[in-house]
Motif scaffolding. Structure first.
Motif, mmCIF file in Angstrom:
data_model
loop_
_atom_site.group_PDB
_atom_site.id
_atom_site.type_symbol
_atom_site.label_atom_id
_atom_site.label_comp_id
_atom_site.label_asym_id
_atom_site.label_seq_id
_atom_site.Cartn_x
_atom_site.Cartn_y
_atom_site.Cartn_z
ATOM 1 N N HIS A 151 -7.425 -11.940 -22.394
ATOM 2 C CA HIS A 151 -7.518 -12.961 -23.447
ATOM 3 C C HIS A 151 -6.204 -13.048 -24.220
ATOM 4 N N THR A 152 -5.659 -11.902 -24.592
ATOM 5 C CA THR A 152 -4.394 -11.875 -25.335
ATOM 6 C C THR A 152 -3.281 -12.537 -24.526
ATOM 7 N N ILE B 89 -3.592 -14.769 -22.123
ATOM 8 C CA ILE B 89 -3.860 -16.200 -21.972
ATOM 9 C C ILE B 89 -3.480 -16.946 -23.250
ATOM 10 N N VAL B 90 -3.908 -16.407 -24.395
ATOM 11 C CA VAL B 90 -3.594 -17.035 -25.686
ATOM 12 C C VAL B 90 -2.077 -17.101 -25.901
ATOM 13 N N ALA B 91 -1.371 -16.057 -25.500
ATOM 14 C CA ALA B 91 0.081 -16.008 -25.665
ATOM 15 C C ALA B 91 0.820 -16.772 -24.563
ATOM 16 N N ASN B 92 0.062 -17.318 -23.621
ATOM 17 C CA ASN B 92 0.617 -18.080 -22.507
ATOM 18 C C ASN B 92 1.604 -17.252 -21.676
ATOM 19 N N HIS B 93 1.274 -15.964 -21.478
ATOM 20 C CA HIS B 93 2.108 -15.084 -20.656
ATOM 21 C C HIS B 93 1.904 -15.451 -19.188
ATOM 22 N N PRO B 94 2.973 -15.565 -18.436
ATOM 23 C CA PRO B 94 2.823 -15.896 -17.015
ATOM 24 C C PRO B 94 2.314 -14.725 -16.185
#
Length: 108
Positions: free
Chosen positions: A18-19, A21-26
């Motif tokens: 979740h973290t 995804i929220v931070a838009n980490h690839p």
């Protein structure tokens, strides 16, 4: 029914994903135990799953099992990090899975 420890590890995996995804980490690094708990939970939830999803989940489970097995007793402290240690373990596996042959880690 998952044990309390497995439940905690599953919550850790969900929080990590979740973290990311929220931070838009690839790419996100998921620790071994939470990953194993996630695969176990998916297998339980998806009993009777067939086709490519079942094959993928089985391949991931087998890959995680090979990561856990350290047949040559490699000392983690001899490597720069956990990823290099795990990759060395996989290179020493006598019957590597398709995923093991690809090396990992596998980023989502």
């Amino acid at each position: 029914m998952p044990t309390e420890t497995e439940d905690e590890q599953l919550r850790e995996a969900i929080a990590t994903l979740h973290t990311g995804i929220v931070a838009n980490h690839p790419a996100m690094l998921l620790s071994y135990r939470p990953a194993l708990s996630t695969v176990s939970a998916l297998r339980t939830a998806m009993r009777g799953m067939e086709g490519s999803d079942a094959a993928t989940l089985s391949a991931v489970a087998e890959h995680l099992a090979q990561w856990e097995h350290n047949p040559n007793g490699l000392d983690q402290e001899q490597f720069a990090n956990c990823v290099e240690w795990r990759q060395a373990i996989l290179r020493g596996t006598s019957t590597p899975t398709v995923l093991s042959e690809r090396g990992g880690p596998f980023w989502i």
